[in-house]
Design an enzyme around this catalytic site. Sequence first.
Site, mmCIF file in Angstrom:
data_model
loop_
_atom_site.group_PDB
_atom_site.id
_atom_site.type_symbol
_atom_site.label_atom_id
_atom_site.label_comp_id
_atom_site.label_asym_id
_atom_site.label_seq_id
_atom_site.Cartn_x
_atom_site.Cartn_y
_atom_site.Cartn_z
ATOM 1 N N LEU A 242 0.831 -1.212 0.000
ATOM 2 C CA LEU A 242 0.000 0.000 0.000
ATOM 3 C C LEU A 242 0.861 1.256 0.000
ATOM 4 C CD1 LEU A 242 -2.831 -0.895 2.564
ATOM 5 C CD2 LEU A 242 -3.113 -0.451 0.124
ATOM 6 N N GLY A 245 6.854 3.863 3.949
ATOM 7 C CA GLY A 245 7.124 5.022 4.777
ATOM 8 C C GLY A 245 8.585 5.126 5.148
ATOM 9 N N PHE A 247 10.067 4.140 7.881
ATOM 10 C CA PHE A 247 10.649 3.057 8.657
ATOM 11 C C PHE A 247 10.079 1.693 8.307
ATOM 12 C CE2 PHE A 247 9.230 6.625 11.431
ATOM 13 C CZ PHE A 247 10.344 7.398 11.233
ATOM 14 N N VAL A 250 3.889 -0.910 4.303
ATOM 15 C CA VAL A 250 2.522 -1.248 4.689
ATOM 16 C C VAL A 250 1.889 -2.084 3.588
ATOM 17 C CG1 VAL A 250 0.249 -0.356 5.339
ATOM 18 C CG2 VAL A 250 2.315 0.863 6.046
ATOM 19 N N LYS A 273 1.619 -3.216 8.873
ATOM 20 C CA LYS A 273 2.886 -2.488 8.773
ATOM 21 C C LYS A 273 4.008 -3.428 9.188
ATOM 22 C CE LYS A 273 3.538 1.822 10.245
ATOM 23 N NZ LYS A 273 3.812 2.958 11.152
ATOM 24 N N ASP A 377 4.994 14.460 12.755
ATOM 25 C CA ASP A 377 5.085 14.214 11.315
ATOM 26 C C ASP A 377 3.713 14.340 10.662
ATOM 27 O OD1 ASP A 377 6.515 13.733 9.013
ATOM 28 O OD2 ASP A 377 6.440 11.553 9.176
#
Length: 522
Positions: A242, A245, A247, A250, A273, A377
């Site tokens: 999906l 990011g 880190f 997902v 995740k 963030d």
Amino acid sequence: MASGSKRTTMKYIYNLPYREYYMLCRYLNADDTWEDVAGNWMNMDVLTIMDLRRQKNPAEYVLNLWGHENHTIVELFVIFHKMKFYEPMKLLQPYVSPKYHYLLHDVEKCLQKSTYKKPEPDRYSKDMKIGEQNCNWKQPAVSDLIKLLSETSTKKDHCMKNKVMLQVPVIEVPQPQSDSNNLNVVSPKATPLHDLSIVNQITNTSKKNNNVLFTKNEITLPQATYEELVVATDMWSIQNVLSKGSFSTVYKVFINYKLNVLGQWKNTAVAIKRMAPRNPSSDQYLRTEIQQSFTEIKILNSRPHENILPLYAYSLDGETPCLIYQLMQNGSLDDALRLRGNSEPLSWLQRHEIAVGTARGLQYLHTIGDRPLIHGDIKSSNILLNRNLEPRLGDFGLAREGPEKADMLVSKILGTKPYLPDDYLTDRRLSTKIDTYSFGIVLYELATGLLAYDNSRPQHKFLKEFVKNFNKDDQAQIMDKKAGTEMKSIFINFILLGNWCTNKLPKDRPEMEPVFRKLNNL
């Protein structure tokens, strides 16, 4: 032409497509070329390089670490030019502006003339850096080629012991196999995080230091097995990715209707995740991953709210920690504003409701505990939309508890530069006003439909500068026409509130509670 244009707009290393990233790692791993790149050209310290030597795919870690600092594809292209490293330059050429293609031609001519030996970098001469502002560091605006790599420090390597390798972006790069060209390779069996003593060490330390991590007794969420998550995602298939990011990666659950196989986890639509797979023998990386997972579990488990992404379960028994969330069917706000996935344009009323819900979630985080929780963030890609376009705040990997009053000094700046105020970038003073500023940039995005940072804009690449370049009479020119004309007065409200939230001085910015009230009363 459109495809080529799209390629050259890919700015950062972590934007590279999967295949190119995979091939780049293969080039750098060959003959340990990554060591030359990391030590001589990226100025990584000796301890970091020694750590990387123990990894199966050290090039991946080098690129992830540099990508986390938002270094660009062009910068890497110039490094390879200085090394006369032709193959990766050719690989990156489609993702680099044509004005830099002459560098590749220089290398071609050099290779044609004579046998090449890699030059040693001149540690005392000034290197050149690309003239684009790096979105993670404050730099003066310059044009064309400027300083690429900072002058090598004359300090000894042991002075850099405390350099931290945390929170690097993750892009799945499988180990190449000699008998297969398949890029979707996964290990046949997960290596479990069997050393639970590390978990005990981390939780005990967190309790002693009174930080945001939790002890095992505080975990009330159910645990899932790693193996069932492997099945649910079709063995971590890249087709089920999906998003990627800073880190983690997902995944959505895998559903095979033809074979009547329901891959949903517990018959529930979820997103999973997955942290970056690390070498289990490296306690440092294992601790980092568990700490990052614990932080997010602690926050989402202890502060549930209708505008915060629900966390269903977690897994720590596999090769890497995993978190299981409610699936957000409409992706992120960033997806919706860019009309990804053939989505319909958001109306002004829908945008208003998204802004209200996001502000509600933020003011809740800032006020629910003894100390405010600062997300750190906030951006359109971290605001997720469910089936009814209701917003949920996600990705708490950078969240930190703030001071009870005013602000506090932090040692490391985290976040995404286009959404961060200058005072935080220069003074490192952390407060709830950081989230307020970021929310103001999101309001600008909702109003204009434009990117928070767009290198293709001739001037005012940062959205705040771009918006404030228009006076009140001209602001209608930047209104997002895709939102329609019904209730278009919301546009002005977004601009006015965005101006309030992004004031230069923190003392002039509001807390999120009055921002929510303003939006809710419109």
